[in-house]
Write an enzyme that holds these catalytic residues in place. Structure first.
Site, PDB file in Angstrom:
ATOM      1  CG  ASP A 296      -2.136   1.131  -3.396  1.00 48.44           C
ATOM      2  OD1 ASP A 296      -0.960   1.517  -3.193  1.00 48.44           O
ATOM      3  OD2 ASP A 296      -3.028   1.215  -2.522  1.00 48.44           O
ATOM      4  CG  ASN A 297      -1.000   4.969  -4.488  1.00 51.43           C
ATOM      5  OD1 ASN A 297      -2.135   4.588  -4.182  1.00 51.43           O
ATOM      6  ND2 ASN A 297      -0.136   5.408  -3.595  1.00 51.43           N
TER       7      ASN A 297
ATOM      8  CB  CYS B 139      -5.728   3.499  -1.892  1.00 50.27           C
ATOM      9  SG  CYS B 139      -4.338   4.108  -0.959  1.00 50.27           S
TER      10      CYS B 139
ATOM     11  CG  ASP C 234      -2.015   0.987   1.188  1.00 50.06           C
ATOM     12  OD1 ASP C 234      -2.063   1.772   0.234  1.00 50.06           O
ATOM     13  OD2 ASP C 234      -2.849   0.992   2.118  1.00 50.06           O
ATOM     14  CG  ASP C 235       0.183   4.954   0.036  1.00 51.17           C
ATOM     15  OD1 ASP C 235      -0.595   4.855  -0.929  1.00 51.17           O
ATOM     16  OD2 ASP C 235      -0.030   5.706   1.011  1.00 51.17           O
TER      17      ASP C 235
END
Ligand SMILES: *[C@@H]1O[C@H](CO)[C@@H](O)[C@H](O)[C@H]1NC(C)=O
Ligand SMILES: *[C@@H]1O[C@H](CO)[C@@H](O)[C@H](O)[C@H]1NC(C)=O
Ligand SMILES: *[C@@H]1O[C@H](CO)[C@@H](O)[C@H](O)[C@H]1NC(C)=O
Ligand SMILES: *[C@@H]1O[C@H](CO)[C@@H](O)[C@H](O)[C@H]1NC(C)=O
Ligand SMILES: *[C@@H]1O[C@H](CO)[C@@H](O)[C@H](O)[C@H]1NC(C)=O
Ligand SMILES: *[C@@H]1O[C@H](CO)[C@@H](O)[C@H](O)[C@H]1NC(C)=O
Ligand SMILES: *[C@@H]1O[C@H](CO)[C@@H](O)[C@H](O)[C@H]1NC(C)=O
Length: 489
Positions: free
Chosen positions: A284-285, A52, A16-17
């Site tokens: 996700d990013n 997200c 995540d991130d």
């Protein structure tokens, strides 16, 4: 074509991130040895939306945001909404795996609004998953609720019993050891998203590290869109300290992800399944920490927020190599759908991305895309942020010291071209704001996107890019997969 005697397993680890441009992979030495050295690192992997929930919806469905309709992190923006559940959630790669008789496991963060009362609560178990450990809401390490097959389980803050990254590793290992069918797993870690609670044994690591001073670090971005032009420059000491702390804290949480990777690989190995399992590692990013004087976040159209890791190992995958073809988050679902249906290049026609299977062997050089779409609808608020000037309206994510990272008018769509043969490497973006602002970067000359060349470029380029953006902005399924001829002639 894959070995049909026992269909291969798939383990998809989604962080995540996690950035790649600011050194996000550096602290994970086990991951490097067990995944990168045993497989392919895609050096040009991008998210099509740098936030997200929309990105996760793209990952799950293989569709661009304008097609899966998840626009932001709120239910009103279709993040885990009833509409999403009714239509798009029934067309994910998990459903494809189920149809192919795979046994499926999900653990960790799903979509930011998952488990909300108005959208079915933790009782809702998304289609396609047999063993479901879905985190309610956004990333947490402690004090969270997790839905176990529809039953909410509450966790506190005792490291040995509750630390989410470790819990996911443990549940994953149990699943691997108890499953005899071919399986698909998605392990979706909270790390390195805030609130950055490190495992106690890692909480003192990297005491002297600071956010990397890349060429765009603490740079005034006066040729960029409205929101970026508002960032305080030079950054306040408070902002600098904030991003340095974020950098260290993120790395600490990643050490537990590194342990998770090792535990999963060990479990696959001890059950003799490692050579018949694809392991996919991504995020996700991306993320920024001080770039263009923005303290911390994602949501921007620049490389640091768009580039994400993609590493794949598995049967027939070349080892310890990199590939440079542009690949996108919308390619993950078609790739998984292709694998579970035997590797013949088949995946649901609704998907906008393409299967990456032809890239798994370094000897193959398939004809590949030369561009793709990036689209984002900015998040704002109708009240001024707490403690900031009352004139500050329509903005959000204002921390620290009222530097805002998002706004309603941070709404853009872009064409990213990447055509190594013809040396075309551009980013063209149009804003839906009062200025109808345009940004254009030539990465061949300006890899850090310091200079917006919109005013100086040959206007023919702007016309071509605008035409292509219109095409991609309306594309669906097959029409998203048509290779661009504009970029190459
Ligand atoms: C979700 O998207 C659909 C289609 O664009 C729309 O009709 C709906 O109102 C959106 N919001 C929710 C909360 O479902
Ligand atoms: C978890 O919740 C308890 C009770 O509200 C609180 O005392 C504790 O500080 C929280 N722990 C973390 C890590 O947030
Ligand atoms: C995970 O399993 C290990 C080994 O059994 C155990 O020590 C640890 O407490 C577990 N952690 C969680 C959060 O379940
Ligand atoms: C961090 O810096 C301090 C003070 O300069 C030094 O004593 C310490 O050894 C450094 N720690 C690491 C892990 O580099
Ligand atoms: C995996 O290894 C086992 C034992 O070493 C072997 O029998 C099997 O054929 C291998 N499978 C693949 C897909 O390479
Ligand atoms: C992987 O490649 C790198 C760079 O080419 C090399 O230094 C390293 O020794 C290789 N590792 C293995 C296990 O082959
Ligand atoms: C999310 O998107 C919806 C639909 O466009 C919009 O109504 C809502 O204001 C957005 N949420 C935020 C926080 O911007």
């Amino acid at each position: 074509l894959l070995n049909p005697s026992k269909p291969p397993n798939i383990v998809f680890i989604l962080t995540d991130d996690l950035d790649v441009q600011l050194g996000g992979l550096e602290p994970m030495s086990k991951m490097k040895k067990l995944l990168q050295e045993e497989g392919i690192t895609f050096t040009n992997m991008f998210t099509s939306t740098p936030l997200c929930c929309p990105s996760r919806a793209s990952i799950l469905t293989g569709r661009y945001s304008h097609n899966h309709e998840t626009l932001n992190n709120s239910i009103s923006g279709n993040c885990s909404s009833l509409h999403w559940q009714k239509i798009h959630e029934k067309q994910t790669f998990a459903v494809a795996a189920k149809q192919a008789n795979y046994r499926t496991f999900f653990g960790g963060k799903y979509l930011n609004q998952y488990g909300g009362k108005s959208v079915g609560g933790p009782q809702h178990v998304p289609a396609g998953w047999d063993e479901w450990w879905g985190l309610v809401g956004n990333s947490q390490y402690y004090n969270y609720t997790i839905s176990h097959n529809g039953v909410p389980v509450q966790h506190g803050d005792d490291y040995a019993a509750d630390y989410l990254t470790d819990l996911l590793a443990n549940k994953s290992v149990e699943f691997i050891k108890s499953t005899t069918d071919s399986f698909l797993m998605m392990i979706s870690t909270p790390a390195p998203h805030s609130p950055w609670n490190a495992a106690p044994q890692y909480s003192g690591e990297f005491p002297n590290n600071t956010a990397p001073h890349t060429p765009s670090y603490n740079v005034k971005a006066d040729n960029k869109h409205w929101l970026i032009r508002q960032a305080e420059h030079p950054m306040s000491q408070e902002s600098i300290d904030y991003s340095d702390n974020a950098f260290r804290s993120r790395w600490r949480t990643l050490l537990s992800v590194d342990d998770l990777v090792e535990k999963v690989i060990n479990a696959l190995s001890s059950t003799n399944q490692l050579n018949n399992t694809f392991v996919i590692f991504s995020s996700d990013n991306g993320y920024h920490m001080g770039q263009f004087s923005l303290p911390i976040d994602k949501r921007q159209l620049y490389e640091f927020d768009l580039r994400v890791p993609l590493i794949i190992r598995g049967p027939g995958v070349s080892k310890n190599i990199t590939r440079m073809e542009p690949v996108v988050n919308i390619d993950l679902a078609p790739t998984i759908a292709d694998i579970v249906s035997g590797g013949k290049g088949e995946f649901p026609d609704s998907m906008d991305g393409v299967s990456l299977l032809p890239l798994f062997n370094i000897k193959n050089e398939p004809k590949w895309r030369s561009d793709f779409l990036v689209e984002y609808q900015g998040e704002g608020k109708y009240q001024p942020p707490p403690g900031c000037s009352p004139s500050w309206m329509g903005v959000s994510q204002c921390f620290p010291s009222c530097v805002c990272e998002d706004a309603f008018n941070n709404t853009y769509s872009c064409v990213r071209t990447m055509d190594a043969k013809n040396k075309v490497d551009l980013m063209y973006c149009e804003f839906t704001d009062a200025e109808t602002f345009v940004e254009l970067y030539n990465h061949t000359k300006d890899p850090h996107q310091l200079t917006n060349i919109k005013e100086t470029v040959n206007p023919v380029v702007l016309v071509k890019m605008n035409q292509r953006l219109i095409m991609l902005g309306l594309c669906s399924g097959k029409t998203c997969r048509v290779t661009n001829e504009l970029a190459t002639n």
